[in-house]
Motif scaffolding. Structure first.
Motif, PDB file in Angstrom:
ATOM      1  N   GLY A  98     104.931  31.217 -52.963  1.00  0.00           N
ATOM      2  CA  GLY A  98     105.774  32.400 -52.794  1.00  0.00           C
ATOM      3  C   GLY A  98     105.633  33.371 -53.951  1.00  0.00           C
ATOM      4  O   GLY A  98     105.540  34.591 -53.756  1.00  0.00           O
ATOM      5  N   ASP A  99     105.593  32.833 -55.172  1.00  0.00           N
ATOM      6  CA  ASP A  99     105.424  33.682 -56.363  1.00  0.00           C
ATOM      7  C   ASP A  99     104.062  34.381 -56.351  1.00  0.00           C
ATOM      8  O   ASP A  99     103.958  35.563 -56.701  1.00  0.00           O
ATOM      9  CB  ASP A  99     105.569  32.860 -57.648  1.00  0.00           C
ATOM     10  CG  ASP A  99     106.991  32.407 -57.908  1.00  0.00           C
ATOM     11  OD1 ASP A  99     107.933  32.909 -57.257  1.00  0.00           O
ATOM     12  OD2 ASP A  99     107.162  31.518 -58.779  1.00  0.00           O
ATOM     13  N   LEU A 100     103.016  33.665 -55.956  1.00  0.00           N
ATOM     14  CA  LEU A 100     101.676  34.257 -55.913  1.00  0.00           C
ATOM     15  C   LEU A 100     101.591  35.364 -54.870  1.00  0.00           C
ATOM     16  O   LEU A 100     100.957  36.401 -55.108  1.00  0.00           O
ATOM     17  CB  LEU A 100     100.625  33.174 -55.636  1.00  0.00           C
ATOM     18  CG  LEU A 100     100.446  32.123 -56.722  1.00  0.00           C
ATOM     19  CD1 LEU A 100      99.493  31.025 -56.247  1.00  0.00           C
ATOM     20  CD2 LEU A 100      99.969  32.736 -58.024  1.00  0.00           C
ATOM     21  N   VAL A 101     102.229  35.176 -53.721  1.00  0.00           N
ATOM     22  CA  VAL A 101     102.261  36.215 -52.685  1.00  0.00           C
ATOM     23  C   VAL A 101     103.005  37.435 -53.210  1.00  0.00           C
ATOM     24  O   VAL A 101     102.540  38.573 -53.068  1.00  0.00           O
ATOM     25  CB  VAL A 101     102.897  35.687 -51.384  1.00  0.00           C
ATOM     26  CG1 VAL A 101     103.127  36.823 -50.388  1.00  0.00           C
ATOM     27  CG2 VAL A 101     102.032  34.600 -50.761  1.00  0.00           C
ATOM     28  N   SER A 102     104.152  37.224 -53.843  1.00  0.00           N
ATOM     29  CA  SER A 102     104.929  38.340 -54.402  1.00  0.00           C
ATOM     30  C   SER A 102     104.141  39.084 -55.468  1.00  0.00           C
ATOM     31  O   SER A 102     104.161  40.316 -55.523  1.00  0.00           O
ATOM     32  CB  SER A 102     106.244  37.823 -54.997  1.00  0.00           C
ATOM     33  OG  SER A 102     107.062  37.292 -53.982  1.00  0.00           O
ATOM     34  N   ASP A 103     103.427  38.345 -56.329  1.00  0.00           N
ATOM     35  CA  ASP A 103     102.620  38.982 -57.372  1.00  0.00           C
ATOM     36  C   ASP A 103     101.493  39.812 -56.762  1.00  0.00           C
ATOM     37  O   ASP A 103     101.212  40.923 -57.224  1.00  0.00           O
ATOM     38  CB  ASP A 103     102.035  37.933 -58.319  1.00  0.00           C
ATOM     39  CG  ASP A 103     103.066  37.312 -59.234  1.00  0.00           C
ATOM     40  OD1 ASP A 103     104.194  37.847 -59.351  1.00  0.00           O
ATOM     41  OD2 ASP A 103     102.748  36.269 -59.845  1.00  0.00           O
ATOM     42  N   SER A 104     100.842  39.286 -55.734  1.00  0.00           N
ATOM     43  CA  SER A 104      99.764  40.006 -55.068  1.00  0.00           C
ATOM     44  C   SER A 104     100.290  41.315 -54.475  1.00  0.00           C
ATOM     45  O   SER A 104      99.699  42.385 -54.654  1.00  0.00           O
ATOM     46  CB  SER A 104      99.150  39.124 -53.980  1.00  0.00           C
ATOM     47  OG  SER A 104      98.118  39.798 -53.312  1.00  0.00           O
ATOM     48  N   TYR A 105     101.398  41.218 -53.782  1.00  0.00           N
ATOM     49  CA  TYR A 105     102.052  42.387 -53.186  1.00  0.00           C
ATOM     50  C   TYR A 105     102.384  43.421 -54.261  1.00  0.00           C
ATOM     51  O   TYR A 105     102.071  44.602 -54.127  1.00  0.00           O
ATOM     52  CB  TYR A 105     103.309  41.904 -52.465  1.00  0.00           C
ATOM     53  CG  TYR A 105     104.230  42.980 -51.957  1.00  0.00           C
ATOM     54  CD1 TYR A 105     104.043  43.565 -50.712  1.00  0.00           C
ATOM     55  CD2 TYR A 105     105.334  43.384 -52.711  1.00  0.00           C
ATOM     56  CE1 TYR A 105     104.913  44.529 -50.225  1.00  0.00           C
ATOM     57  CE2 TYR A 105     106.207  44.346 -52.238  1.00  0.00           C
ATOM     58  CZ  TYR A 105     105.995  44.924 -50.999  1.00  0.00           C
ATOM     59  OH  TYR A 105     106.857  45.874 -50.537  1.00  0.00           O
ATOM     60  N   ARG A 106     103.002  42.983 -55.349  1.00  0.00           N
ATOM     61  CA  ARG A 106     103.404  43.890 -56.427  1.00  0.00           C
ATOM     62  C   ARG A 106     102.188  44.584 -57.042  1.00  0.00           C
ATOM     63  O   ARG A 106     102.222  45.788 -57.327  1.00  0.00           O
ATOM     64  CB  ARG A 106     104.183  43.129 -57.503  1.00  0.00           C
ATOM     65  CG  ARG A 106     104.687  44.019 -58.637  1.00  0.00           C
ATOM     66  CD  ARG A 106     105.343  43.215 -59.744  1.00  0.00           C
ATOM     67  NE  ARG A 106     104.619  42.018 -60.115  1.00  0.00           N
ATOM     68  CZ  ARG A 106     103.516  41.994 -60.881  1.00  0.00           C
ATOM     69  NH1 ARG A 106     103.004  43.113 -61.340  1.00  0.00           N
ATOM     70  NH2 ARG A 106     102.926  40.854 -61.173  1.00  0.00           N
ATOM     71  N   LEU A 107     101.096  43.852 -57.258  1.00  0.00           N
ATOM     72  CA  LEU A 107      99.888  44.457 -57.824  1.00  0.00           C
ATOM     73  C   LEU A 107      99.357  45.576 -56.925  1.00  0.00           C
ATOM     74  O   LEU A 107      98.927  46.623 -57.411  1.00  0.00           O
ATOM     75  CB  LEU A 107      98.802  43.397 -58.027  1.00  0.00           C
ATOM     76  CG  LEU A 107      99.014  42.448 -59.189  1.00  0.00           C
ATOM     77  CD1 LEU A 107      98.051  41.271 -59.095  1.00  0.00           C
ATOM     78  CD2 LEU A 107      98.855  43.164 -60.518  1.00  0.00           C
ATOM     79  N   VAL A 108      99.397  45.364 -55.627  1.00  0.00           N
ATOM     80  CA  VAL A 108      98.922  46.389 -54.694  1.00  0.00           C
ATOM     81  C   VAL A 108      99.889  47.567 -54.680  1.00  0.00           C
ATOM     82  O   VAL A 108      99.472  48.727 -54.721  1.00  0.00           O
ATOM     83  CB  VAL A 108      98.706  45.790 -53.287  1.00  0.00           C
ATOM     84  CG1 VAL A 108      98.424  46.883 -52.266  1.00  0.00           C
ATOM     85  CG2 VAL A 108      97.572  44.778 -53.325  1.00  0.00           C
ATOM     86  N   VAL A 109     101.193  47.293 -54.648  1.00  0.00           N
ATOM     87  CA  VAL A 109     102.194  48.368 -54.639  1.00  0.00           C
ATOM     88  C   VAL A 109     102.073  49.219 -55.904  1.00  0.00           C
ATOM     89  O   VAL A 109     102.162  50.450 -55.839  1.00  0.00           O
ATOM     90  CB  VAL A 109     103.621  47.795 -54.469  1.00  0.00           C
ATOM     91  CG1 VAL A 109     104.679  48.853 -54.741  1.00  0.00           C
ATOM     92  CG2 VAL A 109     103.798  47.230 -53.067  1.00  0.00           C
ATOM     93  N   GLU A 110     101.843  48.593 -57.055  1.00  0.00           N
ATOM     94  CA  GLU A 110     101.706  49.339 -58.315  1.00  0.00           C
ATOM     95  C   GLU A 110     100.571  50.346 -58.271  1.00  0.00           C
ATOM     96  O   GLU A 110     100.651  51.409 -58.894  1.00  0.00           O
ATOM     97  CB  GLU A 110     101.436  48.373 -59.482  1.00  0.00           C
ATOM     98  CG  GLU A 110     102.628  47.630 -59.965  1.00  0.00           C
ATOM     99  CD  GLU A 110     102.297  46.638 -61.067  1.00  0.00           C
ATOM    100  OE1 GLU A 110     103.252  46.188 -61.719  1.00  0.00           O
ATOM    101  OE2 GLU A 110     101.121  46.287 -61.281  1.00  0.00           O
ATOM    102  N   ALA A 111      99.519  50.036 -57.536  1.00  0.00           N
ATOM    103  CA  ALA A 111      98.347  50.908 -57.472  1.00  0.00           C
ATOM    104  C   ALA A 111      98.499  52.034 -56.443  1.00  0.00           C
ATOM    105  O   ALA A 111      97.679  52.949 -56.411  1.00  0.00           O
ATOM    106  CB  ALA A 111      97.107  50.071 -57.148  1.00  0.00           C
ATOM    107  N   LEU A 112      99.539  51.973 -55.628  1.00  0.00           N
ATOM    108  CA  LEU A 112      99.767  53.009 -54.624  1.00  0.00           C
ATOM    109  C   LEU A 112     100.378  54.257 -55.250  1.00  0.00           C
ATOM    110  O   LEU A 112     101.108  54.156 -56.251  1.00  0.00           O
ATOM    111  CB  LEU A 112     100.736  52.495 -53.557  1.00  0.00           C
ATOM    112  CG  LEU A 112     100.269  51.357 -52.668  1.00  0.00           C
ATOM    113  CD1 LEU A 112     101.443  50.815 -51.845  1.00  0.00           C
ATOM    114  CD2 LEU A 112      99.134  51.808 -51.768  1.00  0.00           C
TER     115      LEU A 112
END
Length: 125
Positions: A98-112
Motif C-alpha cells: 500500500g505504501d509503495l502504491v501511494s508513493d508511486s502515485y505521489r511521484l506521478v502527481v508531483e510531476a503533473l
C-alpha cells in the motif's frame, strides 16, 4: 491475466481508492494499467508464470527496496532506475505494498502541472 496474487489484490485495492486514479485494460498484451491525469503510476501483468505489480519509485528508494527485499526487482519492461517490480512471495506484506502504491502515485502527481493534480502532493503522505 493469470490468477491475481495477494500482492496484486493489495495493490489494486489501494490504487483504486486514490483520488483521480483510473484503471484500464491495455488492449495489447495482458496488462492492467492505473493512471492519474493520463500518466501511469502502476501496472499489473504476468511475467512468465508469475503475476507482478510494477510501480514508480524514487531511485534511491528503489535501490534500498531491492537490497532489502528479494521480492522487489527492477521494473519489468520499464526504466530500471525509476520503476520497481513487486513479485509474489513472503517478504512483501500488505502495508508495504500500500505504501509503495501511494508513493508511486505521489511521484506521478508531483510531476503533473498544478492544475492537473487531484491532490496536493506535499500533503498527500
Amino acid at each position: 491475466m493469470a490468477q491475481n496474487t495477494p500482492v496484486q489484490l493489495w495493490a489494486a485495492t489501494r490504487a483504486d481508492g486514490l483520488p483521480g486514479a483510473t484503471r484500464s485494460h491495455q488492449s495489447t498484451g495482458d496488462w492492467e494499467v492505473w493512471k492519474v491525469s493520463g500518466k501511469v503510476f502502476m501496472l499489473q501483468t504476468a511475467m512468465p508464470g508469475e503475476p507482478v505489480v510494477i510501480l514508480k519509485a524514487d531511485p534511491a528508494d528503489a535501490l534500498a527496496l531491492r537490497e532489502a527485499h528479494a521480492d522487489i526487482t527492477p521494473g519489468y519492461h520499464m526504466n530500471k532506475v525509476h520503476w520497481i517490480t513487486v513479485h509474489p512471495g513472503g517478504s512483501v506484506q500488505a502495508e508495504l505494498v500500500g505504501d509503495l502504491v501511494s508513493d508511486s502515485y505521489r511521484l506521478v502527481v508531483e510531476a503533473l502541472p498544478q492544475g492537473q493534480q487531484p491532490v496536493d502532493p506535499e500533503t498527500f503522505r
